[in-house]
Structures are given as structure tokens and as C-alpha cells.
Design an enzyme around this catalytic site. Structure first.
Site, PDB file in Angstrom:
ATOM      1  N   ARG A  88     -20.517 -58.194 -43.392  1.00 44.20           N
ATOM      2  CA  ARG A  88     -20.013 -57.147 -42.503  1.00 44.20           C
ATOM      3  C   ARG A  88     -20.614 -57.254 -41.110  1.00 44.20           C
ATOM      4  O   ARG A  88     -20.680 -56.274 -40.378  1.00 44.20           O
ATOM      5  CB  ARG A  88     -20.279 -55.768 -43.103  1.00 44.20           C
ATOM      6  CG  ARG A  88     -21.730 -55.506 -43.453  1.00 44.20           C
ATOM      7  CD  ARG A  88     -21.890 -54.102 -44.015  1.00 44.20           C
ATOM      8  NE  ARG A  88     -22.747 -54.087 -45.194  1.00 44.20           N
ATOM      9  CZ  ARG A  88     -22.569 -53.252 -46.198  1.00 44.20           C
ATOM     10  NH1 ARG A  88     -21.596 -52.390 -46.161  1.00 44.20           N
ATOM     11  NH2 ARG A  88     -23.370 -53.265 -47.249  1.00 44.20           N
ATOM     12  N   ASP A 247     -32.971 -63.082 -48.079  1.00 45.30           N
ATOM     13  CA  ASP A 247     -31.956 -63.025 -47.026  1.00 45.30           C
ATOM     14  C   ASP A 247     -32.243 -61.924 -46.018  1.00 45.30           C
ATOM     15  O   ASP A 247     -31.519 -61.791 -45.025  1.00 45.30           O
ATOM     16  CB  ASP A 247     -30.557 -62.833 -47.631  1.00 45.30           C
ATOM     17  CG  ASP A 247     -30.475 -61.624 -48.537  1.00 45.30           C
ATOM     18  OD1 ASP A 247     -31.150 -61.632 -49.584  1.00 45.30           O
ATOM     19  OD2 ASP A 247     -29.756 -60.663 -48.206  1.00 45.30           O
ATOM     20  N   ASN A 248     -33.306 -61.151 -46.248  1.00 38.73           N
ATOM     21  CA  ASN A 248     -33.683 -60.088 -45.310  1.00 38.73           C
ATOM     22  C   ASN A 248     -34.994 -60.384 -44.593  1.00 38.73           C
ATOM     23  O   ASN A 248     -35.535 -59.503 -43.924  1.00 38.73           O
ATOM     24  CB  ASN A 248     -33.812 -58.747 -46.036  1.00 38.73           C
ATOM     25  CG  ASN A 248     -32.486 -58.227 -46.544  1.00 38.73           C
ATOM     26  OD1 ASN A 248     -31.438 -58.551 -45.997  1.00 38.73           O
ATOM     27  ND2 ASN A 248     -32.509 -57.434 -47.596  1.00 38.73           N
TER      28      ASN A 248
END
Length: 478
Positions: A88, A247-248
């Protein structure tokens, strides 16, 4: 207006992204524009105002923008997902700011991408404003962080557990390169792509590594250092990220992805706020352990670059991994010595700090440290916070013997009086969902100067009511 985009990620790293245009917003309305950040990015806030709703909703692409969804993988709660990517979010491009630093400008909540995996790619107003608040708070607290340039209400509605107003966040970061970006290409056996990504990350974030005898090992050392310092700062503030998936976690050492994050109030090492962290993997006290676990995943992607000899490369990687706990401990001691205003360094500091944390169990973390400034001469305001005030008497002389000469000023400069108290954040977001942005704006003003106590703001310094604190949970909403 000229944004002076220079899109090196797209230009230099083909195969790491897919082009995608933002979805149209039916009736965009600008909610917040970070004018100070805009000026830092060489953007004229006055010239931005008339076009801000269209630009920051994605309806109008600035000149030079080349929107792409970035590819990455990630270990999520310990399980590996080989393809995640921007589901997103869209990277519009990069600008070089007034400090000469390259910064990404990206939209979040701007619609579906090739990586959406069945999601709608949208965001609701509450999580978008939450990320704006948290990023600005961390910036003012001195923690490396992504930041929000703008938030726009789209005029569309988003279906979550209920129907919510849709919104888009414009996020600014040193880059969006994550540990998971390296994992994406390593998992596919694309060694050349891993090398190109490493070369790019070295040039952009850790250029000192380029001149080292072993640049890729020096790069890994640099990432360890910035990540260790970052997590130590989180721990000093009682900040719980909530989703420390690979992924963060960024190569740059910035805090990113403020989904289920929160600030701990009552000190309890096992504190978890995230509704999806049912096993407490990312609890407050576990964050340093996850630091090492995540960096081990990065090492797996880089080990072939460390040395042509596989056995030696593995030994080099393991040596670095074995040293992470010590590096974190040193960074944490530096943070905690600052929070206690200790003079220099002493071998007994770790025990002194640990003993204060034992005293602080169950007490408000932020107020407990803040009231040390008064406790230099009079612990009267600190005692009522503690479960065992009598135990403080044995600790105070040891602490006072280690204090720097200007301890009260140092203590106030190191320990904030205002943090994003969870109940104040939730109050502000609830009001914004109903169309009233004033509480969000007031909260941002308070958090912009977190170390200076000001009359009339007492409610922002107090812990949440017990009923709220006992039931508060956070969610991955953006």
C-alpha cells in the site's frame, strides 16, 4: 513547482521495484502539512498549499516523480515470507535535502500495488495520523525516524472492522531499504542483485565502508552499530515497536512502520501492546534479543560477500553476530548513564542502573526518570511512584555519589516530561475520525518540545486512567 527529484533507487537497481500509479482519491482534503519538513526538503510550503491535497493524495504526480512499489521479503514473527513488498505504499522519488542528505518521499495508503496480496492498499485516517504523531514525537525525542510530510483525507471510505474515513500519508525516510530487501533477492539465489543492493546501500548510507579492507563486512558492522544505538534509544524511552519483523527494520537505522507501536507507561519488562503479538515475541524486554535475531538474518544474505572462502566467511559472520550483545549493552549503558546523569563511566554503573529499574517496577517509566531531577536534592515527588519507597533510601546515596555536577539540568534534558501517552493519542484520533483535528494539532504542539515542562499541559504528562491502561491494544492499521 520543481521538486528536484533524483531517483537513484529506480535508476541504479532495476529488478528491485515495479512501477505503479496511485489510485485516484475522489475528494482529497489536506489535513496536515509538515511545513518545517517541507522546507528541509527544499519544498516551498506556500507554493505547496494550493496543490497539496491533489499531490499528497496521489491525484497529481509532481514533476520528476516516478512512482514504484519496492520489492522485499521478511521474517514475520519468525516465519519467512519470500515476497511481501509495498502493498500500500509507493516511492515517488528521492530529493537531496538542505543538509545534503538523500531522502525518500513515499505515499502510504495510495491503493493497490502488485504486492498487495489481496489487500485493498488503502489506509484509514486513524492509523495515518498515528504514524504522523509518532514520527514527529520520535524526531523531537532525538530518535532516528521516518517522518510524515503530509496527511490527506481521500474522501473515500475504508472497510476494516468498521467503515472508516480513508487517508494517505506522505512518508519521508533516509531510504526504505530493509533487511527484508536483502532477503528478497537472497531467497531467489540472485547473488548479483544482493551485491548491487549492498553496493548501493554502502554508497547511500554507510560510505565509510567503501574504503575498508573488506567493504561488505564493514557495511555489516555499520548496520549493527546504527541498529544497536536505535534499539537502545527505544529502550531508554520505554518505546515498544510492536512488529520488529525484518521487513520493518531499516539498513539506515531509522525507526519505520508505526503500526502497533506504543510507549510503555507502567514499567513491566514483558509489556506487549500489539493485538497480533500473542506470544510476546516483540515485548519490551525482548527487543534487544530480536535485534540480534534480525541481524543474523541480514548476515545470512551477505555472508557470501564477506570472503570467497565459505568457511572463513561464516567465521567472520559469526564473530560479528557474537559481538552484537556487547555492542547493544554499550549503547544501552550510554543511554542509561545519560538518563541518570552519571559522571563519566564506572564499572558499577550497570548494577546501579539495574537496581533503579528494580525500584521502578510497576511505576510510570517516564515520570520515574523525570522526577530524578528533583530527587537530586529531595526525593519527595519520586517516592509516591514506587511500590517500595523505603528501598529508595539505600539507592540514593550511591546514585548521588556518581552524579555529574550539573545533574538536574542534565536529567531534564535526557528525560522527557511529555511522550505520546496512549490515551491522549487515542483521544486525538477518535476526534479526528469525527472531523475534529484540533486535538491532534494540540498533541503535536505538546510533543514538539518534550523536555520542557509547561503550565497548563499537566494532562499530557499523566499516566492513563487504570481502566484504559488495562485494556489498551494496538493494531496494524496503516
Amino acid at each position: 513547482m520543481d521538486w528536484q527529484f533524483d531517483n537513484s533507487y529506480v535508476r541504479d537497481l532495476p529488478g528491485t521495484w515495479l512501477r505503479q500509479r496511485p489510485a485516484a482519491a475522489p475528494a482529497p482534503q489536506l489535513l496536515l502539512l509538515n511545513t518545517a519538513l517541507a522546507a528541509e526538503l527544499r519544498l516551498d510550503p506556500v507554493a505547496l498549499q494550493p496543490i497539496a491535497a491533489d499531490v499528497f493524495s496521489g491525484n497529481r504526480l509532481p514533476e520528476g516523480a516516478d512512482p514504484v512499489a519496492q520489492a522485499y521479503a521478511g521474517h514475520q514473527f519468525g516465519g519467512f515470507s519470500p515476497q511481501l513488498g509495498d502493498g500500500r505504499a509507493l516511492l515517488l522519488g528521492e530529493v537531496v535535502d538542505i543538509h545534503g542528505q538523500r531522502r525518500d518521499i513515499a505515499l502510504k495508503g495510495s491503493g493497490r500495488t502488485p504486492f498487495s496480496r489481496g489487500g485493498d492498499g488503502l489506509a484509514a485516517i486513524g492509523p495515518v495520523l498515528r504514524e504522523y504523531i509518532m514520527g514527529e514525537a520520535m524526531q523531537a525525542l532525538g530518535v532516528p525516524t521516518s517522518r510524515a510530510l503530509a496527511t490527506v483525507r481521500t474522501g473515500a471510505h475504508v472497510q476494516r472492522d468498521r467503515v472508516l474515513p480513508g487517508a494517505v500519508l506522505t512518508r519521508v525516510a533516509a531510504s526504505h531499504i530493509r533487511i527484508g530487501t536483502f532477503e528478497f533477492f537472497h531467497a531467489r539465489g540472485q547473488a548479483d542483485q544482493v551485491r548491487r543492493l549492498a553496493d548501493y546501500a554502502i554508497a547511500r548510507h554507510h560510505p565509510q565502508a567503501a574504503g575498508a579492507e573488506n567493504p561488505y563486512l564493514a557495511f555489516f558492522d555499520a548496520v549493527i552499530a546504527v541498529q544497536a544505538r536505535l534499539i537502545a534509544q527505544w529502550m531508554g524511552l520505554g518505546f515498544i515497536h510492536g512488529v520488529m519483523n525484518t521487513d520493518n527494520m531499516t539498513i539506515s537505522g531509522e525507526t519505520i512502520d508505526y503500526g502497533p507501536c506504543a510507549f510503555m507507561e507502567s514499567y513491566a519488562p514483558g509489556t506487549v501492546f500489539s493485538s497480533i503479538d500473542r506470544q510476546g515475541r516483540y515485548a519490551y524486554a525482548n527487543q534487544p534479543l530480536i535485534l540480534g535475531w534480525n541481524l543474523a538474518r541480514l548476515a545470512e544474505t551477505l555472508v557470501a560477500l564477506f570472503d570467497p572462502d565459505e568457511e572463513r566467511a561464516i567465521d567472520l559472520a559469526n564473530g560479528r553476530l557474537d559481538g552484537i550483545a556487547g555492542q547493544y549493552q554499550a549503547a544501552w549503558l550510554q543511554v542509561m548513564r545519560g538518563k541518570l546523569a552519571l559522571a563519566g563511566e564506572d564499572p558499577g554503573d550497570a548494577a546501579l542502573i539495574a537496581d533503579f529499574l528494580s525500584l521502578l517496577q510497576g511505576a510510570d517509566w517516564t515520570l520515574g526518570f523525570r522526577r530524578l531531577a528533583e530527587a537530586v536534592s529531595d526525593p519527595g515527588h519520586l517516592r509516591p511512584l514506587l511500590a517500595d519507597p523505603a528501598a529508595l533510601e539505600g539507592w540514593l546515596p550511591r546514585w548521588r555519589a556518581r552524579l555529574a555536577p550539573d545533574a538536574p539540568a542534565r536529567l531534564r534534558a535526557a528525560n522527557p516530561i511529555y511522550i505520546p501517552r496512549n490515551f491522549k493519542v487515542e483521544e486525538a484520533l477518535a476526534a479526528a475520525e469525527g472531523g475534529d483535528l484540533a486535538p491532534v494539532q494540540q498533541l503535536l504542539q505538546v510533543l514538539a518540545d518534550p523536555f520542557t515542562e509547561r503550565p497548563g499541559l499537566e494532562a499530557y504528562a499523566l499516566p492513563a486512567p487504570a481502566a484504559f491502561a488495562g485494556s489498551f491494544r494496538t493494531f496494524c492499521g496503516t
